[in-house]
Design an enzyme around this catalytic site. Structure first.
Site, PDB file in Angstrom:
ATOM      1  N   LYS A   1      -6.455  -6.557  -6.999  1.00 45.43           N
ATOM      2  CA  LYS A   1      -5.865  -5.232  -6.782  1.00 45.43           C
ATOM      3  C   LYS A   1      -6.398  -4.689  -5.448  1.00 45.43           C
ATOM      4  CE  LYS A   1      -4.039  -1.182  -7.736  1.00 45.43           C
ATOM      5  NZ  LYS A   1      -2.582  -1.021  -7.553  1.00 45.43           N
TER       6      LYS A   1
ATOM      7  N   SER B   1       3.532   4.577  -9.616  1.00 45.61           N
ATOM      8  CA  SER B   1       2.735   5.417  -8.734  1.00 45.61           C
ATOM      9  C   SER B   1       1.307   5.375  -9.264  1.00 45.61           C
ATOM     10  CB  SER B   1       3.263   6.849  -8.685  1.00 45.61           C
ATOM     11  OG  SER B   1       2.499   7.573  -7.735  1.00 45.61           O
TER      12      SER B   1
ATOM     13  N   GLY C   1      -1.532   4.849  -7.623  1.00 45.76           N
ATOM     14  CA  GLY C   1      -2.534   5.572  -6.833  1.00 45.76           C
ATOM     15  C   GLY C   1      -3.816   4.794  -6.618  1.00 45.76           C
TER      16      GLY C   1
ATOM     17  N   ASN D   1      -3.767  -3.999   3.096  1.00 44.38           N
ATOM     18  CA  ASN D   1      -2.557  -3.322   2.614  1.00 44.38           C
ATOM     19  C   ASN D   1      -2.272  -2.111   3.514  1.00 44.38           C
ATOM     20  OD1 ASN D   1      -0.656  -1.900   1.179  1.00 44.38           O
ATOM     21  ND2 ASN D   1      -1.740  -1.954  -0.770  1.00 44.38           N
TER      22      ASN D   1
ATOM     23  N   CYS E   1       0.747   1.212   0.983  1.00 43.66           N
ATOM     24  CA  CYS E   1       0.788   1.856  -0.343  1.00 43.66           C
ATOM     25  C   CYS E   1       1.500   3.209  -0.237  1.00 43.66           C
ATOM     26  CB  CYS E   1      -0.627   2.058  -0.887  1.00 43.66           C
ATOM     27  SG  CYS E   1      -0.585   2.964  -2.457  1.00 43.66           S
TER      28      CYS E   1
ATOM     29  N   LYS F   1      -0.214  -6.595   4.509  1.00 44.60           N
ATOM     30  CA  LYS F   1       0.928  -6.376   3.615  1.00 44.60           C
ATOM     31  C   LYS F   1       1.738  -5.208   4.152  1.00 44.60           C
ATOM     32  CE  LYS F   1       2.247  -5.941  -1.227  1.00 44.60           C
ATOM     33  NZ  LYS F   1       1.757  -5.998  -2.609  1.00 44.60           N
TER      34      LYS F   1
ATOM     35  N   VAL G   1       7.336  -7.972   0.756  1.00 47.41           N
ATOM     36  CA  VAL G   1       7.108  -6.592   1.082  1.00 47.41           C
ATOM     37  C   VAL G   1       6.337  -5.910  -0.044  1.00 47.41           C
ATOM     38  CG1 VAL G   1       9.227  -6.336   2.443  1.00 47.41           C
ATOM     39  CG2 VAL G   1       9.335  -5.946  -0.021  1.00 47.41           C
TER      40      VAL G   1
ATOM     41  N   GLY H   1      10.822  -5.333  -8.437  1.00 46.79           N
ATOM     42  CA  GLY H   1      11.703  -6.113  -9.317  1.00 46.79           C
ATOM     43  C   GLY H   1      13.058  -6.400  -8.701  1.00 46.79           C
TER      44      GLY H   1
HETATM   45  C1  SIN Z   1      -0.675   1.670  -6.212  1.00 45.54           C
HETATM   46  O1  SIN Z   1      -1.816   1.422  -6.655  1.00 45.54           O
HETATM   47  O2  SIN Z   1      -0.248   2.831  -6.156  1.00 45.54           O
HETATM   48  C2  SIN Z   1       0.183   0.559  -5.725  1.00 45.54           C
HETATM   49  C3  SIN Z   1      -0.395  -0.114  -4.560  1.00 45.54           C
HETATM   50  C4  SIN Z   1       0.582  -0.354  -3.474  1.00 45.54           C
HETATM   51  O3  SIN Z   1       1.786  -0.127  -3.633  1.00 45.54           O
HETATM   52  O4  SIN Z   1       0.164  -0.790  -2.396  1.00 45.54           O
END
Ligand code: SIN
Length: 312
Positions: free
Chosen positions: A46, A71, A73, A127, A130, A164, A192, A221
């Site tokens: 994660k 979402s 976060g 990343n 987000c 990412k 993506v 998805g």
């Molecule tokens: C999230 O934890 O909100 C998703 C992470 C992401 O979209 O990079």
């Protein structure tokens, strides 16, 4: 006929081209161990932040037949947790990738610097996309900011580094972002992240389906497969040859993975479908891909990677 799905990402060998996306079920030790024991070709964490985060209030994830909205976060255990797990992950004999999503550039630099001394981490996926932290825009949509971030993070020696990206929708944006990335020693680009700030509605309740940001969240998805494929294709054509593209978005069957590879992906991540199905999805998708390759007389992904044809 023997078919192998071997691939490499930034020179790192994987014994299959299918692994988990950063997001679903890759936060805790148990979840990462489950990925280790599965057919996933790598273990990707994660997205981690400097400190542990609880993330956004629930409900924060919802799925239907077409895909998902989230979402979350960035709920995660803090980057040190993922660094400490690295040695333990060696037992699974597959690459261990840590995703990093600092809430500031300074946080990213601190994390990348610390993580660079952990040998058992094979690569970092930074990343830049987000969409779910209120008040924090997606870096990948701000081209100047992205250039500044890459200037800084590429200044010191570190692990194999990938980024990412969010999905892009305009040809000029693909070109502008590719021109920036091509200036740096980036080894892979994941295309993506979810399509940010979509809205899914429960028509019976006449209500949004997730709580944070009045229901706005990242879409994944089936909804996003054509967008993901377009991003894989564009960056495959526009980036330096030594930058691998990792497909992510709408892959739930062997033929979806085949499409990503045909567009140019070196490997494909499974997100929404892994969330829905659990770790058994990796073995199933691998089998489906091998069956499809058998029908087409392909023995290796190199036989069709990037070879998508136009209509003459
Ligand atoms: C999230 O934890 O909100 C998703 C992470 C992401 O979209 O990079």
């Amino acid at each position: 006929m023997s078919i192998n799905l071997n691939t490499t990402i930034g020179g790192i060998a994987l014994n299959s081209c299918i692994y988990n996306a950063s997001g679903p079920k890759c936060t805790t030790k148990e979840e990462l161990e489950n990925i280790g024991k599965s057919f996933s070709a790598a273990i990707l964490t994660k997205s981690s932040t400097l400190e542990l985060r609880e993330g956004n209030p629930s409900p924060r994830y919802y799925e239907n037949d077409l895909g998902s909205i989230n979402s979350m976060g960035l709920p995660n255990k803090g980057y040190q947790f993922y660094a400490d797990l690295a040695k333990n992950m060696r037992q699974y004999n597959k690459p261990y990738f840590v995703s990093v999503a600092g809430l500031s550039l300074e946080n990213n630099l601190t994390m990348l610097q610390d993580l660079s001394s952990v040998d058992a981490i094979d690569a970092i996926e930074l990343n830049l996309s987000c969409p779910n932290v209120p008040g924090k825009p997606q870096t990948g949509y701000d081209f100047e900011r992205t250039q500044h971030v890459l200037d800084k993070v590429c200044q010191f020696d570190q692990h194999t580094l990938g980024i990412k990206l969010p999905p892009y929708f305009d040809l000029i944006h693909f070109r502008q972002m590719a021109e920036i990335i091509n200036q740096y020693p980036i080894k892979f680009v994941t295309c993506v992240n979810s399509i940010g700030n979509g809205l899914v509605i429960d028509i019976d309740q006449e209500q949004v389906v997730i709580k944070p940001k009045d229901g706005f969240g990242g879409i994944g998805g089936d909804y996003i497969k054509p967008t993901a494929l377009a991003n894989v294709r564009q960056f495959y054509l526009l980036l330096r040859d030594d930058i691998d593209i990792i497909g992510s978005g709408g892959a739930k069957t062997g033929s979806d993975v085949f499409e990503h590879i045909l567009c140019g992906a070196s490997a494909v991540q499974i997100g929404t479908q892994y969330m829905k199905e659990g770790t058994s999805c990796f073995e199933r998708i691998e089998k489906e891909l091998k069956n499809l390759m058998l029908q087409k007389n392909y023995t290796s992904i190199k036989d069709f990677q990037g070879k998508l044809q136009s209509i003459k």
